[in-house]
Design a protein around this motif. Sequence first.
Motif, mmCIF file in Angstrom:
data_model
loop_
_atom_site.group_PDB
_atom_site.id
_atom_site.type_symbol
_atom_site.label_atom_id
_atom_site.label_comp_id
_atom_site.label_asym_id
_atom_site.label_seq_id
_atom_site.Cartn_x
_atom_site.Cartn_y
_atom_site.Cartn_z
ATOM 1 N N ASP A 248 29.202 30.772 -37.002
ATOM 2 C CA ASP A 248 30.000 30.196 -38.076
ATOM 3 C C ASP A 248 31.186 29.420 -37.514
ATOM 4 N N ASP A 249 31.334 29.483 -36.211
ATOM 5 C CA ASP A 249 32.418 28.773 -35.532
ATOM 6 C C ASP A 249 31.954 27.349 -35.248
ATOM 7 N N ASN A 250 32.605 26.366 -35.871
ATOM 8 C CA ASN A 250 32.141 24.995 -35.750
ATOM 9 C C ASN A 250 32.259 24.461 -34.324
ATOM 10 N N LEU A 251 33.303 24.861 -33.594
ATOM 11 C CA LEU A 251 33.450 24.405 -32.220
ATOM 12 C C LEU A 251 32.310 24.933 -31.353
ATOM 13 N N LYS A 252 31.958 26.208 -31.552
ATOM 14 C CA LYS A 252 30.834 26.780 -30.808
ATOM 15 C C LYS A 252 29.528 26.082 -31.186
ATOM 16 N N ARG A 253 29.398 25.702 -32.459
ATOM 17 C CA ARG A 253 28.191 24.995 -32.899
ATOM 18 C C ARG A 253 28.091 23.636 -32.203
#
Length: 207
Positions: A154-159
């Motif tokens: 759910d972490d956009n940076l990780k995505r």
Amino acid sequence: VKTAEKSPAKSQTKPKKGGKPAWVDGSDPDYPEREYLCGVGFGPTRSSSENGAFAALSKIFVAHVAAVSRDFQALYTKTGQKSLEIGSYESVTEVSTQSVLRGVRIYDNWESKERMVYTLACIERGPAAVALREEIAEKDRRVAKQLKRAQKTDDNLKRIKALSRALRALIEREALNSQLRIIDPDGIGEPSRFNFADIEAALEGAV
């Protein structure tokens, strides 16, 4: 392919003399094209001749891989995510050609009456194709792993990072596949189950 360029090929064989081998001017029945991919080098010494033969083969792969890498690099930059740049096509080309060129062997040397040394360097297509398919399968596993990671977080940076890594692996996969099309006598590569445009769109959306 003939060239006199330098590269680090080495051999312990001594140049033969006498009649000119068929491979100097072209195909040789002792090295059928469906089984071997060969390059011919020449020079005043055995070392320069062998380096030239190695370079002749290297050029074949670099030209094809660089074209593939440039195309994918251009698509990636459309996402505008400069901080997660996949890397230059030069680096992808260099890395992806190293493994296949490790299969190069010096098969013959010949010295002409003019004391010019010619060298035949070849890659055996069968073993090289097997090795490339194994590497391609590994890249596919890496792409799948990063896509799964991107879907679960759910972490956009990780995505974004996961999708960027997936694209990098896919670019490297297609570079290897371009080599396989050269090695395979029928010019057949391994079809990908991943769509570059879909991953690119997902990355653009995440950005």
